[in-house]
Design a protein around this motif. Sequence first.
Motif, PDB file in Angstrom:
ATOM      1  N   LEU A  49      77.575  23.321  30.542  1.00 39.11           N
ATOM      2  CA  LEU A  49      78.094  23.357  29.174  1.00 39.11           C
ATOM      3  C   LEU A  49      79.500  23.949  29.120  1.00 39.11           C
ATOM      4  O   LEU A  49      80.366  23.468  28.380  1.00 39.11           O
ATOM      5  CB  LEU A  49      77.141  24.176  28.309  1.00 39.11           C
ATOM      6  N   THR A 224      70.879  23.543  20.670  1.00 39.99           N
ATOM      7  CA  THR A 224      72.246  23.033  20.491  1.00 39.99           C
ATOM      8  C   THR A 224      72.676  22.086  21.602  1.00 39.99           C
ATOM      9  O   THR A 224      73.630  21.328  21.420  1.00 39.99           O
ATOM     10  CB  THR A 224      73.264  24.185  20.435  1.00 39.99           C
ATOM     11  N   HIS A 225      71.995  22.121  22.758  1.00 41.51           N
ATOM     12  CA  HIS A 225      72.488  21.326  23.883  1.00 41.51           C
ATOM     13  C   HIS A 225      71.408  20.744  24.791  1.00 41.51           C
ATOM     14  O   HIS A 225      71.727  20.103  25.780  1.00 41.51           O
ATOM     15  CB  HIS A 225      73.479  22.142  24.728  1.00 41.51           C
ATOM     16  N   TYR A 235      69.382  18.298  29.733  1.00 40.61           N
ATOM     17  CA  TYR A 235      70.687  18.402  29.072  1.00 40.61           C
ATOM     18  C   TYR A 235      70.895  17.181  28.197  1.00 40.61           C
ATOM     19  O   TYR A 235      70.635  16.050  28.604  1.00 40.61           O
ATOM     20  CB  TYR A 235      71.761  18.471  30.152  1.00 40.61           C
ATOM     21  N   LYS A 239      74.585  16.026  22.263  1.00 34.33           N
ATOM     22  CA  LYS A 239      74.591  17.334  21.599  1.00 34.33           C
ATOM     23  C   LYS A 239      75.662  18.245  22.195  1.00 34.33           C
ATOM     24  O   LYS A 239      76.399  18.929  21.479  1.00 34.33           O
ATOM     25  CB  LYS A 239      73.221  18.008  21.747  1.00 34.33           C
ATOM     26  N   ALA A 240      75.732  18.251  23.516  1.00 37.26           N
ATOM     27  CA  ALA A 240      76.674  19.141  24.192  1.00 37.26           C
ATOM     28  C   ALA A 240      78.115  18.827  23.822  1.00 37.26           C
ATOM     29  O   ALA A 240      78.946  19.738  23.684  1.00 37.26           O
ATOM     30  CB  ALA A 240      76.484  19.050  25.700  1.00 37.26           C
ATOM     31  N   ARG A 244      80.751  21.715  22.858  1.00 41.80           N
ATOM     32  CA  ARG A 244      81.790  22.155  23.780  1.00 41.80           C
ATOM     33  C   ARG A 244      83.138  22.448  23.098  1.00 41.80           C
ATOM     34  O   ARG A 244      83.806  23.435  23.472  1.00 41.80           O
ATOM     35  CB  ARG A 244      81.955  21.124  24.910  1.00 41.80           C
TER      36      ARG A 244
END
Length: 265
Positions: A49, A224-225, A235, A239-240, A244
């Motif tokens: 991330l 969140t990720h 993962y 979303k990531a 970021r």
Amino acid sequence: MTPVTVSQGDSPVILGLPHTGTFVPDEIFARLTPRGQTLADTDWHVERLYDGLLPGATTVRAMFHRYVIDANRGPENKSLYPGQNTTGLVPMTDFDGEPLWATAPDDVEIAQRLADWHTPYHAALAAEIARVKAIHGVAILYDCHSIRSHIPFLFEGTLPDFNIGTNMGVTCDPRLEAAAQKVCAGTGRTMAVNGRFKGGWTTRHYGQPGDGVHAIQMELAQSTHLGAEALPFAYDPAKAETLRPPLAAILHALADLAPELRAAA
């Protein structure tokens, strides 16, 4: 397996990664319960991330799992949150309060794990803090964490997306806390400052603003990720990619404050 990996940079910011490692020696892994062997309490994919978000940032990453020994607990094993459920230097239960060990380690074994794993990680982290401070006059340690957003054993309700910890403002200059808070608030996501997570031992131990070392912890809700906060803890790139940019903005804001912090030292 080396206990720690270090990537040196020339930025004033150091990223600490104490809980992303998944290595467990075979003889230790065999003594975990089947539930423990899932390693569910890992800070899943946090290294991915943050990768590349701040060019020149130094990273210090523990490669061993927190069930071997927790790099974010003090060697004396004092509770970070007296009166609240938490886990210790070598956790006996997982985040849901379930036993981790078929055969628990004794004090002698814990002391050996401390020497083999915990001490090398913190020696490396302390060395990088000293090196960065020698370059910039200050060092800013940003400790990277994540956790499931629903864990009734540890906290009520749903954890905010962003959880900033500075031990009630003790571990860093207030401008750093304010800069991180401003970025988080601008996302429209949920956030807390010194809520359930006020910063672990790493943040509290190294954060000495009067000596030019500032520390701030970011605990992210894994919602969140990750695709789901359950096995296989995959993962979620989509979303990531929305997360970021604000994380990068936080790191850049912290780095940009270094000259002001140095001038005020």
